[in-house]
Design a protein around this motif. Structure first.
Motif, mmCIF file in Angstrom:
data_model
loop_
_atom_site.group_PDB
_atom_site.id
_atom_site.type_symbol
_atom_site.label_atom_id
_atom_site.label_comp_id
_atom_site.label_asym_id
_atom_site.label_seq_id
_atom_site.Cartn_x
_atom_site.Cartn_y
_atom_site.Cartn_z
ATOM 1 N N PRO A 149 0.826 -1.141 0.143
ATOM 2 C CA PRO A 149 0.229 0.045 0.213
ATOM 3 C C PRO A 149 1.050 1.318 -0.026
ATOM 4 C CG PRO A 149 -0.056 -1.037 2.047
ATOM 5 C CD PRO A 149 0.774 -1.890 1.110
ATOM 6 N N VAL A 150 1.936 1.308 0.465
ATOM 7 C CA VAL A 150 2.844 2.504 0.327
ATOM 8 C C VAL A 150 3.375 2.701 -1.092
ATOM 9 C CG1 VAL A 150 4.978 3.374 1.353
ATOM 10 C CG2 VAL A 150 3.627 1.848 2.705
ATOM 11 N N THR A 151 3.819 1.712 -1.787
ATOM 12 C CA THR A 151 4.402 2.024 -3.255
ATOM 13 C C THR A 151 3.622 1.469 -4.407
ATOM 14 O OG1 THR A 151 5.491 0.155 -3.172
ATOM 15 C CG2 THR A 151 6.535 1.684 -2.057
ATOM 16 N N GLU A 152 2.666 0.761 -4.128
ATOM 17 C CA GLU A 152 1.780 0.505 -5.459
ATOM 18 C C GLU A 152 0.394 0.535 -5.458
ATOM 19 O OE1 GLU A 152 4.530 -3.606 -6.218
ATOM 20 O OE2 GLU A 152 2.862 -3.610 -4.508
ATOM 21 N N ASP A 153 -0.105 0.713 -6.618
ATOM 22 C CA ASP A 153 -1.581 0.946 -6.858
ATOM 23 C C ASP A 153 -2.021 -0.293 -7.445
ATOM 24 O OD1 ASP A 153 -2.098 3.526 -5.742
ATOM 25 O OD2 ASP A 153 -1.508 4.203 -7.832
ATOM 26 N N TYR A 154 -3.373 -0.812 -7.072
ATOM 27 C CA TYR A 154 -3.975 -2.012 -7.736
ATOM 28 C C TYR A 154 -5.283 -1.586 -8.363
ATOM 29 C CZ TYR A 154 -6.685 -2.882 -3.462
ATOM 30 O OH TYR A 154 -7.692 -2.775 -2.676
ATOM 31 N N GLU A 155 -5.715 -2.722 -9.394
ATOM 32 C CA GLU A 155 -6.686 -2.471 -9.896
ATOM 33 C C GLU A 155 -7.273 -3.636 -10.366
ATOM 34 O OE1 GLU A 155 -8.109 -0.587 -14.408
ATOM 35 O OE2 GLU A 155 -6.090 -1.370 -13.999
ATOM 36 N N ILE A 156 -8.630 -4.254 -9.986
ATOM 37 C CA ILE A 156 -9.218 -5.358 -10.502
ATOM 38 C C ILE A 156 -9.578 -5.212 -11.898
ATOM 39 C CG2 ILE A 156 -11.217 -7.121 -9.797
ATOM 40 C CD1 ILE A 156 -9.129 -6.548 -7.532
ATOM 41 N N ALA A 157 -8.848 -5.860 -12.794
ATOM 42 C CA ALA A 157 -9.146 -5.432 -14.339
ATOM 43 C C ALA A 157 -10.085 -6.009 -14.786
ATOM 44 C CB ALA A 157 -7.959 -5.801 -15.034
ATOM 45 N N ALA A 158 -10.381 -7.453 -14.386
ATOM 46 C CA ALA A 158 -11.660 -8.051 -15.085
ATOM 47 C C ALA A 158 -12.086 -9.411 -14.194
ATOM 48 C CB ALA A 158 -11.272 -8.727 -16.363
ATOM 49 N N VAL A 159 -13.048 -9.665 -14.144
ATOM 50 C CA VAL A 159 -13.663 -10.873 -13.349
ATOM 51 C C VAL A 159 -14.628 -11.570 -14.485
ATOM 52 C CG1 VAL A 159 -15.160 -11.597 -11.698
ATOM 53 C CG2 VAL A 159 -13.807 -9.593 -11.311
#
Lengths: 85, 85
Positions: A72-82
């Motif tokens: 959480p300090v250095t990265e962003d995430y995204e749920i791209a597809a389900v």
């Protein structure tokens, strides 16, 4: 329970140095790919998750990103597809 | 020339061992995420490429994957998206 395939992108936060991406951009330039202005490198994770619904699988994946997969300090995430189910 | 943002997924070829994915799946189980059946981990690369058109940018990215970004023996790649311009 149906099984869903959840694709996640985890990328270095914008504004932070991405030395791996810098190295790849330099290597591409050295190979003659002069049109590359920038490269950023993250992780592409595909999870097979059992769940009642696509929404449940997505919520599970979000919890996994928060607890383990992304920094959480250095990265962003995204749920791209389900997909699937 | 317009600039395009090209997203690339590089994943371990199906049927090959993915020790990093196995480790992540085991760690998720240890954290209580019992619904995860499998995890596979690859790279998510975003290139900023100057080109005449989206097709030209995609062709450039494909050449880069063939020459540098993906290991043709162990990995499959996919140009996931070309945006901007």
């Amino acid at each position: 329970m149906p099984r869903f395939s959840v694709s996640i992108h985890i990328v270095p936060r914008k504004g932070l140095l991405d030395p791996q991406g810098k190295a790849v951009a330099d290597a591409l330039h050295a190979l003659g790919f002069a049109t590359v202005a920038d490269a950023r490198i993250g992780r592409h994770i595909v999870l097979e998750v059992d769940g009642e619904s696509a929404e449940a699988a997505r919520a599970q994946a979000t919890a996994m990103c928060d607890k383990l997969l992304a920094n959480p300090v250095t990265e962003d995430y995204e749920i791209a597809a389900v997909a699937g189910g």
